[in-house]
Design a protein around this motif. Structure first.
Motif, short mmCIF file in Angstrom:
data_model
loop_
_atom_site.label_atom_id
_atom_site.label_comp_id
_atom_site.label_asym_id
_atom_site.label_seq_id
_atom_site.Cartn_x
_atom_site.Cartn_y
_atom_site.Cartn_z
N GLN A 79 0.83 -1.21 0.00
CA GLN A 79 0.00 0.00 0.00
C GLN A 79 0.86 1.25 0.00
O GLN A 79 0.55 2.24 -0.69
CB GLN A 79 -0.91 -0.03 1.22
N GLN A 80 1.96 1.23 0.76
CA GLN A 80 2.88 2.37 0.79
C GLN A 80 3.46 2.63 -0.60
O GLN A 80 3.52 3.77 -1.07
CB GLN A 80 4.02 2.09 1.78
N VAL A 81 3.90 1.58 -1.26
CA VAL A 81 4.52 1.73 -2.58
C VAL A 81 3.48 2.11 -3.62
O VAL A 81 3.77 2.86 -4.56
CB VAL A 81 5.26 0.43 -2.97
N HIS A 82 2.26 1.62 -3.46
CA HIS A 82 1.20 1.99 -4.40
C HIS A 82 0.91 3.48 -4.32
O HIS A 82 0.60 4.12 -5.33
CB HIS A 82 -0.07 1.19 -4.10
N ALA A 83 1.01 4.03 -3.12
CA ALA A 83 0.79 5.47 -2.95
C ALA A 83 1.97 6.29 -3.45
O ALA A 83 1.78 7.37 -4.03
CB ALA A 83 0.52 5.79 -1.47
N ALA A 84 3.19 5.80 -3.25
CA ALA A 84 4.39 6.54 -3.67
C ALA A 84 5.48 5.53 -3.99
O ALA A 84 6.03 4.92 -3.07
CB ALA A 84 4.86 7.50 -2.57
N PRO A 85 5.82 5.30 -5.27
CA PRO A 85 6.86 4.34 -5.64
C PRO A 85 8.18 4.63 -4.94
O PRO A 85 8.50 5.78 -4.63
CB PRO A 85 6.97 4.49 -7.15
N VAL A 86 8.96 3.59 -4.69
CA VAL A 86 10.24 3.69 -3.99
C VAL A 86 11.36 3.64 -5.02
O VAL A 86 11.45 2.70 -5.82
CB VAL A 86 10.40 2.54 -2.97
#
Length: 712
Positions: A191-198
């Motif tokens: 979910q974190q990466v879906h919101a802001a790619p790393v």
């Protein structure tokens, strides 16, 4: 087109590698794998080699022909459940098992055709496996094994010692975890990466900003729910683990969220198996140091963690300290990577953190806090035991509160439900009772991922202990209205209910969620609903000829539908020229032809021939006479009303005579029927006179305007 199976996918990979071998090497490999008797063409050798990898008796025979180190190498691949391994990690593990021959055991496997090298598309294969190993790089060279080979090697004896502690074998204080902790944390990092790619550096390490974000995140940095040992930098571990488990994908130097793998819809055992298989590809995490990217050399974690689990497989009950001592004495690089503080206990804390902080929450082992043993899942994956039985299902496990927070009780969570919630609700806490929050941003992301509002509502209602509060439903409706979408279903299962009330009840029970008409509904994603909750009357093959399912009443305007023979297209078809009639009796549907509906059908491009054809297919006859009156009456010549006298003859022969005799024919206006004629009132007298000449008396009937002609 059916999806490609996992076995077919690996077979294609093997075929692609074999086609890049030079002919002498290919004949060497095929000669040891399939032992051809003739000098067969290259294409035949490749196809026979690929098919042989799926032939268990031949594969077993070829494994037995290998030297001991090579047999142990293929066994390590099979037991890890991971078909792709770095050559360096396999060499390290073999060295710990007492085989320090370097690349030779791997080369023997390659020459036997039981594993294949991963070849760069930009480099030409040099023609020898040793040369390829040097070209690909001793730190990066990768090999893979076909599942048909890896699965056959799991029973090979690795000759590991039994480190059991007999005094604790009868202890009853061992407990196990539910296995949900790491799937939940991987879902949260997705979910974190879906919101802001790393973003990643060229060495696949994290930039400082993303590293700090994962280390301080309130969900990912929180202690494990059933914590027996810490897992330092758990958020970063979850990130790289999710990458290895294909929850995240590399794209242009970034990690981005991909679709949840199909295993998440299969069950918890399938997901945990996938996570165990992904561990050999986690190389930037250490049970003591946490985030520990390696600048040079290979991380000891993939080989050391697998060996630690396999030592648990060999022992009934074992202490982490005993496993650490064995690794200290046998693993060639593990002890050298430990910090100085870990030297006194020979890395026991490293093993303790790995087994109790990672393997225990994953459900692989059971523990009393000090000693460990394999759980039912661990025995299934590492010791060939049966697949553990699924825990009892608790479908109603969500509580949606009026403030848009969702409480999720762990005992009812499944990977499929975790994956669905992750797409449209933000994880706030992972514990015995997990918490999520419905927010506009996460709702938008859910819509962007392909969900619809009915799909979200269906999930919350189906798994909720009570219906979604009206205030929350209104919030989701308003948020989703800002993201209007057109949803296209490539296929769908439509369910037709006898009455609108039945459809309402099905929506309330969560059987269907989308209302297509007042009686037709479907699930939010178009899949088949739970048929166990429905009484199925019939189903239809829509590629077959339309069924006759309509009868026309005597009035010519009432159409009665046979529910057992009708299909879902009927209502859309019949609605073009008829309107629904009130429900007079349960289960019986009626429609009525009306002039406005029929005229509208003509305006929309239908012709009388089209309507006749539909009636012929659905009722067995053309449009009724009443329908034709409604349809053609306005275009016909206007009818006229006249005052005439009716002459009724006793038989058709007499009527024929009057019509044929010129003296009477000139007095008759029209023949109305077989025995009935009409005349003008002034022709009555002359007609009586003419008929009197042939002795036929024309008499006046009892009713005005009707005259009877009788033969005396």
């Amino acid at each position: 087109m059916p999806p490609i199976s996992e076995t077919e996918e690996w077979s294609d990979r093997v075929r692609e590698v074999l086609t890049r071998y030079p002919e002498p090497l290919l004949r060497l490999v095929a000669g040891r794998l399939i032992k051809p008797r003739l000098n067969q063409p290259i294409d035949e050798l490749i196809e026979k080699s690929v098919s042989t990898l799926g032939n268990p008796p031949i594969v077993d025979r070829r494994i037995r022909e290998l030297p001991p180190a090579s047999r142990k190498a293929i066994a390590l691949i099979g037991l890890s459940r991971q078909p792709r391994w770095k050559v360096g990690h396999l060499i390290t593990a073999l060295s710990a098992l007492g085989h320090p021959e370097g690349f030779a055991p791997i080369e023997a496997l390659l020459e036997a055709g039981l594993i294949c090298p991963e070849l760069s598309p930009h480099l030409t294969f040099p023609g020898e496996f040793a040369a390829w190993y040097g070209q690909a790089g001793t730190l990066t060279a990768m090999v893979f094994a076909h599942p048909g080979v890896a699965s056959r090697a799991r029973g090979e004896d690795l000759e590991l010692p039994d480190l059991s502690d007999p005094e604790h074998e009868t202890s009853h204080s061992f407990r196990s975890a539910d296995g949900l902790e790491w799937p939940l944390r991987l879902a949260a990092v997705w979910q974190q990466v879906h919101a802001a790619p790393v973003r990643l550096t060229l060495a696949s390490t994290l930039f400082k900003k993303d590293q700090s974000r994962l280390q301080v995140d309130e969900v990912l940095a929180s202690p494990l729910a059933d914590q027996l040992a810490p897992a330092p930098d758990g958020g970063i571990l979850a990130l790289y683990w999710a990458r290895a488990a294909q929850l995240l994908e590399d794209a242009d130097g970034e990690l981005r969220a991909s679709d949840f793998p199909t295993a998440w819809n299969t069950g918890l055992v399938a997901v945990l198996t996938q996570l165990v298989a992904a561990l050999p590809h986690v190389e930037t995490w250490d049970p003591l140091a946490g985030y520990a990217p390696s600048d040079n050399g290979l991380s000891p974690f993939p080989s050391a963690s697998l060996l630690a689990l396999l030592l648990c497989r060999k022992a009934a009950v074992v202490s982490p300290a005993a496993i650490a001592t064995w690794l200290w004495e046998h693993h060639p690089s593990w002890a050298g990577t430990l910090p100085t503080s870990a030297t006194p206990d020979r890395g026991a804390e490293w093993v303790h953190n790995f087994l109790l902080g990672l393997a225990f929450p994953l459900g692989l082992i059971e523990s009393d806090g000090e000693y460990v043993r394999l759980s039912a899942l661990g025995k299934h994956l590492l010791a060939g035991g049966p697949e553990p039985t699924a825990p009892p299902a608790f479908p109603q496990t969500l509580l949606v509160q009026p403030n848009a927070e969702v409480l999720a009780y762990r005992q009812g969570l499944t990977p499929a439900l975790i994956g669905m919630l992750t797409r449209f609700a933000r994880w706030k806490g992972i514990g015995p009772a997990c918490t999520l929050e419905l927010t506009p941003e996460q709702t938008y992301r859910g819509l962007e991922s392909g969900l619809t509002l009915p799909m979200m509502m269906q999930t919350l209602n189906r798994h909720g202990t009570r219906p979604v509060p009206a205030s929350v439903e209104d919030l989701l409706q308003r948020w989703s209205n800002k993201r209007e979408r057109i949803t296209v279903f490539s296929s769908a299962v439509l369910v037709e209910f006898p009455t609108p009330a039945d459809l309402d009840a099905a929506v309330n029970r969560g059987v269907v969620s989308l209302r297509l008409t007042d009686r037709v509904g479907m699930t939010a994603d178009g899949t088949e609903p739970g048929l166990s909750q429905l009484r199925l009357l019939a189903n239809r093959d829509y590629e077959s000829k339309p069924q006759r399912c309509v009868s026309v009443a005597e009035d010519g305007i009432t159409l009665i539908v046979d529910a057992a023979q009708s299909d879902l297209l009927l209502e859309a078809e019949i609605g073009r020229f008829a309107e629904p009639a009130p429900y007079e009796s349960p289960g019986v549907r009626r429609f009525r032809l009306s002039p406005p509906f029929l005229r509208r059908a003509l305006e929309q491009g239908l012709t009388l021939g089209d309507i006749d054809m539909w009636f012929q297919e659905r009722s067995g006859g053309p449009l009724s006479a009443t329908g034709r009156l409604f349809l053609l009456g306005p275009k016909a010549t206007a009818p006229t009303a006249e005052n005439l006298l009716v002459v009724r003859l006793p038989s058709a022969e007499l009527a024929d005579g009057l019509m044929q005799w010129p003296d009477t024919r000139r007095l008759i206006s029209e023949r109305l029927g077989p025995t009935t004629l009409s005349i003008e009132p002034e022709a009555l007298g002359p007609l009586k006179e003419v008929l009197a000449e042939v002795h036929v008396n024309l008499e006046t009937a009892a009713q005005p305007g009707e005259i009877l002609a009788n033969n005396p």
